[in-house]
Design an enzyme around this catalytic site. Structure first.
Site, short mmCIF file in Angstrom:
data_model
loop_
_atom_site.label_atom_id
_atom_site.label_comp_id
_atom_site.label_asym_id
_atom_site.label_seq_id
_atom_site.Cartn_x
_atom_site.Cartn_y
_atom_site.Cartn_z
N GLU A 1 59.41 64.47 81.71
CA GLU A 1 59.59 63.94 80.37
C GLU A 1 58.48 64.45 79.45
O GLU A 1 57.33 64.58 79.88
CB GLU A 1 59.59 62.42 80.38
CG GLU A 1 60.82 61.79 81.00
CD GLU A 1 60.78 60.28 80.97
OE1 GLU A 1 61.73 59.66 80.48
OE2 GLU A 1 59.78 59.70 81.45
N CYS B 1 79.84 50.98 85.58
CA CYS B 1 80.47 51.43 86.83
C CYS B 1 79.93 50.73 88.06
O CYS B 1 80.47 50.91 89.16
CB CYS B 1 80.31 52.95 86.99
SG CYS B 1 78.61 53.47 87.34
N ASP C 1 63.45 53.99 88.92
CA ASP C 1 62.68 55.23 88.70
C ASP C 1 63.44 56.45 89.23
O ASP C 1 63.40 57.52 88.63
CB ASP C 1 61.31 55.13 89.35
CG ASP C 1 60.42 54.09 88.70
OD1 ASP C 1 60.65 53.79 87.50
OD2 ASP C 1 59.52 53.55 89.36
N CYS D 1 72.90 55.62 83.08
CA CYS D 1 73.37 55.66 84.46
C CYS D 1 73.49 57.12 84.90
O CYS D 1 74.19 57.91 84.24
CB CYS D 1 74.71 54.94 84.61
SG CYS D 1 75.41 55.04 86.27
N CYS E 1 74.23 49.71 86.90
CA CYS E 1 75.03 50.05 85.73
C CYS E 1 76.04 48.94 85.42
O CYS E 1 76.80 48.50 86.29
CB CYS E 1 75.76 51.37 85.96
SG CYS E 1 76.75 51.90 84.54
N ASP F 1 59.93 61.48 87.52
CA ASP F 1 59.71 60.37 86.60
C ASP F 1 58.31 59.83 86.84
O ASP F 1 57.98 59.40 87.94
CB ASP F 1 60.75 59.26 86.84
CG ASP F 1 60.52 58.07 85.93
OD1 ASP F 1 60.61 58.25 84.70
OD2 ASP F 1 60.25 56.96 86.44
N CYS G 1 77.54 57.71 85.92
CA CYS G 1 78.63 57.80 84.94
C CYS G 1 78.17 58.15 83.54
O CYS G 1 78.98 58.43 82.67
CB CYS G 1 79.41 56.47 84.91
SG CYS G 1 78.50 55.10 84.13
#
Length: 225
Positions: free
Chosen positions: A112, A201, A208, A179, A198, A26, A182
């Site tokens: 990305e 969850c 990051d 997340c 999150c 990232d 989950c």
């Protein structure tokens, strides 16, 4: 200074990568590169780069105070250019070392697919339609350009090709809001710049690092299809 550039063409035999592990990366404004693996430390630009940046700011002030066309202004501009060149060399050398290490230690690298040129465009607008949050956007643009996102990707692309490492660029949508535990996606889960928690969850992680895991998961999913 003068630079001589010689271009040659040859066939390169590319073997299988020595490593077998995969990593998601990232690219951030605060953290230059955050790997998805907890065993890997965040990759930050060297601290000495900040010293050059402070020196460059002082030199820019000195240039602005000199009379245009004067010999003293030319000398001040030369000092400013030398500082800028040194700063660029430090960044480039560090990123070369970091990307070489990443390619040597992994068989799959996920990043990305960022449109950096569009992301760093000015938001100033025009007199008739002035932009919003111009100062904040300018600060973000400086941080992106400082960390050299385009340079990192370029280095990874050709080094991965030379080493037989697979480099996969995935769509960046929702990687920072999803997340990694989950799969729930919500903007409210990104509590701060550094914290992801999150709302579904309760999974908590560095924001990051969480995004880097999502990037890796997207890449692996795209290869399975």
């Amino acid at each position: 200074r003068w630079v001589a550039s010689l271009q040659t063409e040859r066939e390169l035999e590319v073997g299988a990568p020595a490593a077998t592990t995969a990593v998601g990366l990232d690219f951030g404004a605060a953290t230059t590169i955050m790997p998805s693996n907890d065993a890997l430390a965040p990759i930050e630009l060297p601290a000495r780069l900040g010293r050059y940046e402070r020196r460059m700011k002082r030199l820019q002030q000195q240039v602005s105070r000199k009379k245009r066309g004067s010999a003293n202004r030319k000398k001040a501009v030369a000092r400013l250019n030398a500082c800028y060149g040194r700063m660029a060399a430090v960044r480039r050398d560090f990123l070369h070392q970091a990307t070489t290490k990443l390619v040597a230690e992994h068989a799959l690298i996920a990043i990305e697919d960022l449109a950096v040129k569009s992301m760093t465009a000015s938001s100033a607008g025009t007199l008739e339609a002035p932009g919003r949050n111009v100062r904040a956007k300018a600060g973000l643009n400086r941080a992106i350009l400082r960390n050299g996102w385009s340079m990192i990707r370029s280095m990874l692309e050709y080094k991965a090709a030379w080493s037989g490492v697979m480099l996969v660029a995935v769509p960046p949508a929702y990687t920072s809001q999803m997340c990694s535990a989950c799969g729930h996606t919500a903007g409210q889960s990104r509590k701060t710049q550094a914290l992801f928690e999150c709302v579904a969850c309760g999974h908590s992680a560095n924001a990051d690092r969480n995004a880097a895991r999502n990037i890796l998961a997207k890449a692996q999913q795209s290869l399975v299809r």
